[in-house]
Design an enzyme around this catalytic site. Sequence first.
Site, mmCIF file in Angstrom:
data_model
loop_
_atom_site.group_PDB
_atom_site.id
_atom_site.type_symbol
_atom_site.label_atom_id
_atom_site.label_comp_id
_atom_site.label_asym_id
_atom_site.label_seq_id
_atom_site.Cartn_x
_atom_site.Cartn_y
_atom_site.Cartn_z
ATOM 1 N N ASN A 1 -8.206 -1.630 4.893
ATOM 2 C CA ASN A 1 -8.387 -1.916 3.471
ATOM 3 C C ASN A 1 -7.269 -2.781 2.897
ATOM 4 O O ASN A 1 -7.351 -3.214 1.747
ATOM 5 C CB ASN A 1 -8.478 -0.613 2.682
ATOM 6 N N LYS B 1 -17.608 9.171 -1.743
ATOM 7 C CA LYS B 1 -16.373 9.922 -1.912
ATOM 8 C C LYS B 1 -16.561 11.407 -1.632
ATOM 9 O O LYS B 1 -15.910 12.264 -2.227
ATOM 10 C CB LYS B 1 -15.802 9.723 -3.318
ATOM 11 N N ASP C 1 0.856 -1.175 0.000
ATOM 12 C CA ASP C 1 0.000 0.000 0.000
ATOM 13 C C ASP C 1 0.898 1.233 0.000
ATOM 14 O O ASP C 1 2.099 1.133 0.277
ATOM 15 C CB ASP C 1 -0.890 -0.029 1.250
ATOM 16 N N LYS C 2 0.347 2.392 -0.296
ATOM 17 C CA LYS C 2 1.168 3.610 -0.276
ATOM 18 C C LYS C 2 0.945 4.409 0.995
ATOM 19 O O LYS C 2 1.849 4.594 1.802
ATOM 20 C CB LYS C 2 0.865 4.494 -1.493
#
Length: 1545
Positions: free
Chosen positions: A1078, A811, A631-632
């Site tokens: 996530n 979002k 992941d970032k």
Amino acid sequence: MATQQDDSERSAPVKRIRWATRRAPGQTGAQKRKSLMDRLHSRTGSTEKKRDSRGSDNSKPLDMANNPEDSSSSDDGSDSPDGRRVFFNIPLPPDALDEDGHPLQNFMRNKIRTAKYTPLSFVPKNLWFQFHNIANVYFLFTIILGIFSIFGASNPALNATPLIVIVSITGIKDAIEDWRRTTLDVELNNAPVHRLVDYNNVNTAEDSISLWRRIKKASTRAVNFLWRRWQERKQVKSGKGKTYAERAMDEGRASIDTRRTSMVSRRASVTSTHSEPGDDGIQMTPVPSPLPGQGPNGDDILNVRGAPEVTVTFENDKKDDKAKRQSAQPPQRFYGSLIDPFMEVPEKARFKKDYWKNVQVGDFIRLYDEEPIPADVVILSTSDNDGACYVETKNLDGETNLKVRQALHCGRKVRHARHCEKSAFVIESEPPQANLYSYSGIIKWNQRDPNNESAPGTEMAEPITINNLLLRGSSLRNTEWALGVVVFTGQETKIMLNAGITPSKRARISKDLNWNVIYNFVVLFFMCLVAAIVQGTTWGQGSNSLNFFEFGSYGGSPGIDGFITFWAAIILFQNLVPVSLYITLEIIRTAQAIFIYNDIGMYYERLDYPCTPKSWNISDDLGQVEYIFSDKTGTLTQNVMEFKKATINGVPYGEAYTEAMAGMQRRQGVDVEDEAARAREQIAMDRVSMIDQLRKLHDNPYLHDEDLTFVAPDFVRDLSGEQGLEQSQANENFMLALALCHTVITERTPGDPPKIEFKAQSPDEAALVATARDCGFTVMGRHKDQIILNVMGEDRAYTVLNTLEFNSSRKRMSAIIRMPDGKIILFCKGADSIIYSRLRRGEQKELRAITADHLEMFAREGLRTLCIAQRELGEEEYQLWNKQHDLAAAAVTNREEKLEEISDAIERELTLLGGTAIEDRLQDGVPDSIALLGKAGIKLWVLTGDKVETAINIGFSCNLLDNNMDLIVLKIEDDSLETAEAELDRHLATFNMTGSEEELKAAQHNHEPPDPTHAIVIDGDSLKLVLDDTLKRKFLLLCKQCRSVLCCRVSPSQKAAVVDMVKHGLDCLTLSIGDGANDVAMIQTAHVGVGIAGEEGRQAVMSSDYAIGQFKFLTRLVLVHGRWSYRRLAETIANFFYKNLVWTFSLFWYQIYTNFDCQYIFDYTYIIMFNLAFTSLPVILMGILDQDVDDKVSLAVPQLYRRGIERKEWTQPKFWMYMGDGLYQSLIVFCVTYLLFRDGNFVTMSGLNIDDTKRMGVYIATGAVIVANIYILLNTYRWDWLVILIVIISTLLIWFWTGVYTATTAGFSFYQAAPQVYGQLSFWAVVLLTIIICLLPRFSVKSFQKMYFPYDVDIIREQVRQGKFDYLKETEQLIPPAPEEKLAMESSMTSDDAPKPVPLTRKTSPGHHRYRPSIPESERPIYPPSVAPTTTTTNYQPRSQNGSDGTDYTRHTRSSFDLIRETPRETPHSFDRPRPSFDRARMSMDRIRPSFEASRDFTSAALLTRLESSHSGPSHSRDPSLGPGFSPVSPQVSRRREDISDSLR
């Protein structure tokens, strides 16, 4: 207002609806949950006796309780798919009772047990589990065979010793692990909670307790009693008092005494008679239950002394002010109350301290601050007048941020025991289900008119959502108390339904090991078959010496004799199957896990967090990882958000120099070190200037200079009106939007000046509100439905009408606010593409284009962007919408979908205010770590929810991308599989590939890292297409040819799908690393999952196999511990098979001369002790401590890791080579002794000869043990004093055992064998000769290999001996430099002034360009990314660094966008002032063509300008009843494909 400012320190949003991301469970998880649910519903329910039903005859039942038609439950009242009903102070209706008058519904007990065993069941159950291992079954079978003397076992009891030792060690380990679970279970089940007693809970039924269960409980109590007594003795000796958990049940709370004395509960079940707290003198709650009128101003408020400082009370409301406020507000909705003022009650119920295990469905419980939640509880009321409470769900979902939960409106007046007795209602709930983010229920009651007792009641109902539910496992925070009712207990709570679904993982080497064990079984079978055939044939011949020396056979016939011989051979050759290998591997892996945990090099001091192994049996997989999926946000970055830039009304603000900007300039040929130094110096001066201007504008006491991250002096000047009233008003509205549109929790730390901090569900939101605070728009707190702001020293109250929260599908987030002037404003913030699609059609065209351009520049700098917009609503318009919203909120079915639809209807026709840019900085050491992993041959893929621009620039800043790469951007425009296939074929043709099955098979065996010439960037929508079964192979092969892969805008399920594609498609080992919930899916899908204990909670950590504090520790975990573990285990297993073969075949060769009658040449104790003592420790020590090179050399030369990727340490040829070596040595061990005794007949001094089998066996056994131990030593790289000592001790053990055992008559014919054999010179000669002949070939081959065909590690070890790595002893770096880097640094420090080319790694003189030293830095050429010179390209041959359109390497057709560049748009305001950061970013933009993101319809400036308000305007159908501007969403409405929200990063 001053009082309000002091007291409003904690936010409490009203009407907050959460739409949570629904995690789609995999097939395995769904099956396990279904199985668990089936087991739960098949059990009987509560075992507690029904409570004493006092006063129930006098209570007035509700009509709905007596009217089955009004109930929405199933016919049988059980836990059907329609849910359950829970009754409070209402007799059960006839349809909820069986024929005996007992409740049909059976609820689970709240007592849980995570332990596997009880004191009575441990031995049989543990043995049952252990004998699921086929090796243990095999060994048990040989023991059973040995019991029968017909099979020739001389000592059956001794034969059982190895299995007994193995089973005992494993059992002790299991017992210790399970005892810890049992201790936690007991502590949890006996935790204190305040429960309403002497109250009639009609939902429970009496249940008889069987005699067996009584015995089990008695045994458990006995063990617990003995344990407590032992613990008490230890505490007395150590001088320690009771623990906190024990004192909690004995001490009262520091508050007002209760009005009543404690009464013993009248529960009379067998369970409660032994666990009733009243029997132990446990006090009832000392917190009072105030009667009506006791609170301030006569309100029913629980007045508790010593309230926390963060409590919001706001008591300064005068009656006239109250009347004014009420007259100014629209009519409030009547929610009703559960309290029946006319109900007659016995007034005996009270809250009393009890155990968790006694809590049942239908109980009232009261919780206090910092207390854990014992069950799933519906909140009725809290200490906050608005019904808000705060919970921490860290133990539930791993998130550390506090969450707000709301009490039901109808229950907020239920505050003490009398109110509970007078509350009559029914809760209709969904059945137990595992989704942590969803709950649907409804509460029904009969509303009575308090002014008219004779008036009939009105049936009312209120929906119950997840926002009204406190889940077991969470804890109450920042709330004095909360009162609720229990709806789910024990195994039916959500946390228990989510437990135990983590997939089990096995190491690859363990899977391969099974085949080697099978091979040994096959060899053993043929050995036994040969023995059976030869023995049966020999007895059948009838004309040999057997007729003269034997008294007949056991079988009486050749066939039966052969059959008996077969099973006797199984016992004789049993050591060929290495049963003890499994326990040896367990010991080794346990020790390796301990070493990993105690490695100070992976200790994260800031969090006090070491590297924590969660799965101990896959440490060797760490040494074979070929692909890492990361992941970032929070993994490569810190997930500590800092507000850096903003664009407001078309004007950019903010100064910052990000890592992504440095990466972008590095590929343009800019000296980033000098540039960064100048930028930081400029930012420091601007910071001082901004703080000075802020203080002059308003001396903000809540501004702390060190916390300021938004450095924009021009913003303060514009806010003060320097550029006119329009920009000043725009800046103020923008900051108001940040201060009002959020769900943060406000906390004040006392001091001078005081400090206000914010706790939010996302770090981004906290950063936005903190920036508003620093700029003078401070959120002080909330009072009821108002949020209090301090705007430039002036306190203002804003009424929060609705809060529509952020989620992954929306979002965006909105807050509907009534302003002080009475206007209703909707503030909305969210992803730029979402906000732009909802702007008012035909307006703000120029502002949209300018803002989009700014957002694209922010994204290129690696910043996370959001758009801010607003909309003014009319009073009538809002009231019409609010009615629809309330109806949707009251829906029992599809509530989430209806709420999302109605919320979407009002979030339209927006007016753009601007955008924000937040930086998430890279973690320390990430670029160096990624580079080091790349040198090791590991491929790193980034799977993130970020925008493409942001991900690419982060890729350049952290060494994932470089100037030598062409970016292959996969963007499928038309969602067509045919288009996707054509695109893949076009790119595969670049590498002369077609994507065939043959190419995939070849790729599976090719572990070489690809050339650093290409990288792939793909978004979530395109990824969904290429992951189709028909295209997956081609996409995988294309990715295999690229050095880096960046998947942007991907969902958690897509992350797991990518990992699974590589895992099974390339047949390689994968590792996933992430920090958020996530990331759990991909962590569990990969062979090895690593969780980072970061800012997003601990869900990833809880689901991982290894947990670390920072990404940089991954290098040490993989390259050091992983490589060591893999090499150690591979060598250990090979040597284990070898030594067993030497021993077993020494017996086999002897059988040739005995017609395979299975006679033992060794004493039977030798067979038992060989694996147990004589050769066990050296091979275990090899697996635990052996090192080819130390940790620093492993990191300095990461290329050593590649043998693990190529799986060269453990192969089938290696297995058979060691087996062949063992076969040869066994032959030598036997034949040397045999040849010695074949012609000679040695006698001792006493005249006795020593040529009997057992004394010959001493020769053979001693030689075999010494050879095996020295062989293991030869294969060990690290020879230190401990290794040598263990080998010597293990070898001497055979002499020690022989001497001790033969000194007594226990050995029978073996008596005095030690002095007789050891006194012979032939013995020592034979042993020496055996060692030389056995080990000489191995020694010769190893020497030849190391001299003429050395491995990489052999060369490095030689260099270590030469001192080339001595510099590592002085370095403390986590990632030490390689020898060539060290040499380059030394040479650069000692080089002369001779003219040399300027290397890339050296700094030029200050003020001059790095690549053109003669040119001053101020005059350097600015290279666009697409024409920046690289090591392989020049300005005359442009090669794109942003994409592959600028080169023919990927055979792209140049787009028309490449030939035309639109003139940069000028902003309408104040561009004459210096803006260093903006100018720096603008100059770094591509001047040759638009960004590749724009040309491919990514979320960039070009895309945003094309989004013509697709969700606003007259093109949508409207519902006239909702007023202007509303258009509910329908499935027919065309939408742009949904991206993955920023919350998925």
